[in-house]
Design a protein around this motif. Structure first.
Motif, mmCIF file in Angstrom:
data_model
loop_
_atom_site.group_PDB
_atom_site.id
_atom_site.type_symbol
_atom_site.label_atom_id
_atom_site.label_comp_id
_atom_site.label_asym_id
_atom_site.label_seq_id
_atom_site.Cartn_x
_atom_site.Cartn_y
_atom_site.Cartn_z
ATOM 1 N N GLN A 137 39.193 33.917 43.896
ATOM 2 C CA GLN A 137 39.721 33.844 42.528
ATOM 3 C C GLN A 137 41.014 34.617 42.338
ATOM 4 O OE1 GLN A 137 36.511 35.130 40.012
ATOM 5 N NE2 GLN A 137 35.520 33.133 40.097
ATOM 6 N N GLU A 138 41.282 35.574 43.185
ATOM 7 C CA GLU A 138 42.412 36.479 42.998
ATOM 8 C C GLU A 138 43.665 36.074 43.775
ATOM 9 O OE1 GLU A 138 43.122 41.296 43.530
ATOM 10 O OE2 GLU A 138 41.442 40.341 44.564
ATOM 11 N N ILE A 139 43.495 35.292 44.842
ATOM 12 C CA ILE A 139 44.610 35.101 45.757
ATOM 13 C C ILE A 139 44.514 33.755 46.472
ATOM 14 C CG2 ILE A 139 43.485 36.183 47.742
ATOM 15 C CD1 ILE A 139 46.174 37.672 48.213
ATOM 16 N N LEU B 225 54.250 31.403 49.848
ATOM 17 C CA LEU B 225 53.866 32.164 48.661
ATOM 18 C C LEU B 225 52.475 32.731 48.865
ATOM 19 C CD1 LEU B 225 54.282 33.092 45.680
ATOM 20 C CD2 LEU B 225 53.194 30.929 45.005
ATOM 21 N N ILE B 226 52.375 34.042 48.746
ATOM 22 C CA ILE B 226 51.076 34.680 48.620
ATOM 23 C C ILE B 226 50.849 34.755 47.118
ATOM 24 C CG2 ILE B 226 49.730 36.758 49.029
ATOM 25 C CD1 ILE B 226 51.469 37.229 51.538
ATOM 26 N N SER C 73 48.952 38.243 41.705
ATOM 27 C CA SER C 73 49.782 39.019 40.777
ATOM 28 C C SER C 73 50.214 40.361 41.349
ATOM 29 C CB SER C 73 49.047 39.230 39.457
ATOM 30 O OG SER C 73 47.881 40.016 39.654
ATOM 31 N N LEU C 74 49.830 40.673 42.588
ATOM 32 C CA LEU C 74 50.233 41.903 43.251
ATOM 33 C C LEU C 74 51.331 41.667 44.277
ATOM 34 C CD1 LEU C 74 46.673 43.443 43.676
ATOM 35 C CD2 LEU C 74 48.359 43.946 41.908
ATOM 36 N N THR C 75 52.000 40.483 44.181
ATOM 37 C CA THR C 75 53.160 40.191 45.035
ATOM 38 C C THR C 75 54.340 39.779 44.169
ATOM 39 O OG1 THR C 75 52.726 37.825 45.364
ATOM 40 C CG2 THR C 75 51.636 39.363 46.884
ATOM 41 N N LEU C 76 55.532 40.150 44.582
ATOM 42 C CA LEU C 76 56.751 39.852 43.830
ATOM 43 C C LEU C 76 56.981 38.354 43.662
ATOM 44 C CD1 LEU C 76 59.423 40.834 42.534
ATOM 45 C CD2 LEU C 76 60.410 40.741 44.842
ATOM 46 N N PRO D 85 33.218 34.783 52.686
ATOM 47 C CA PRO D 85 33.232 33.361 53.004
ATOM 48 C C PRO D 85 34.598 32.702 52.790
ATOM 49 C CG PRO D 85 32.441 33.630 50.790
ATOM 50 C CD PRO D 85 32.718 35.021 51.329
ATOM 51 N N TYR D 86 35.636 33.477 52.477
ATOM 52 C CA TYR D 86 36.926 32.910 52.088
ATOM 53 C C TYR D 86 37.809 32.516 53.258
ATOM 54 C CZ TYR D 86 35.263 35.286 47.961
ATOM 55 O OH TYR D 86 34.480 35.721 46.938
#
Length: 167
Positions: free
Chosen positions: A103-105, A117-118, A121-124, A160-161
Motif C-alpha cells: 500500500q505504501e510503495i 519511479l519509486i 511519498s518518501l522519495t523526491l 509477500p510483496y
C-alpha cells in the motif's frame, strides 16, 4: 482527500549540510563500511539492498539516494545498475525490484515515459511527477530523515510483496 505537493526547489548547500548531519545520526558511531554503504560525493549515498522472495531467494539491488532538495523534500531515490552506477530505461530494468500489493510503495521501470519511479511519498521523484498523496503521508523534513526512505523501500522487499526482478 488527497493533496498535490508544491514543486520541489533545489537547495544544494542545505542538502549537503543536512545529509552530512543526518548521516552522522543514522550511522550512530558505525562507519559507511560497517553498513556496506558508499558516499561517492557530498550529495549521494549508495545503499545495497536485498529483495527476499517467499521461497527465500535473495536478490541484490543498489539504491542510490541523492540529496539536492533535502531536507525540505525527501531524497531522490533510484535503483541503479551496480556495474555502471546508472539506470538506463530499457536496458537496466532487471536492477529494479518488482513488488506487488504494497500500500505504501510501488516500483516502476519507466513511469509514463519519464524514467524509473519509486512511487512513495518518501522519495523526491514522487513529488516531481505531482503524484497525489494523503496529507498524513506527506514528507516532513523537520521530523523525517532519509532513514525513513530506506525503511519504506525495505518494507516492500520482503514476502509477500517482493516478486523478483523486472525482466
Amino acid at each position: 482527500m488527497s493533496i498535490h505537493g508544491n514543486a520541489p526547489v533545489q537547495d544544494i548547500a542545505r542538502g549537503q549540510q543536512a545529509f552530512a548531519d543526518h548521516l552522522e545520526r543514522v550511522l550512530r558511531g558505525r562507519t559507511l563500511d560497517d553498513l556496506g554503504w558508499a558516499k561517492p560525493d557530498d550529495l549521494t549515498l549508495q545503499v545495497p539492498m536485498f529483495g527476499t522472495t517467499a521461497a527465500g531467494r535473495k536478490d541484490l539491488y543498489l539504491l542510490q539516494l541523492y540529496f539536492d532538495h533535502y531536507p525540505a523534500w525527501p531524497p531522490g531515490a533510484q535503483f541503479v545498475n551496480p556495474l555502471t552506477l546508472e539506470y538506463r530505461v530499457g536496458q537496466d530494468a532487471k536492477w529494479v525490484p518488482q513488488s506487488n500489493g504494497h500500500q505504501e510503495i510501488a516500483f516502476h521501470t519507466d513511469y509514463t515515459n519519464r524514467g524509473q519511479l519509486i512511487c512513495c511519498s518518501l522519495t523526491l521523484e514522487f513529488y516531481k511527477v505531482n503524484h497525489s498523496v494523503e496529507p498524513h503521508l506527506v514528507w516532513n523534513g523537520e521530523k523525517q530523515t532519509f532513514a525513513a526512505t530506506i525503511a519504506a523501500i525495505k518494507r516492500a522487499l520482503v514476502p509477500p510483496y517482493y516478486a523478483g526482478r523486472f525482466s
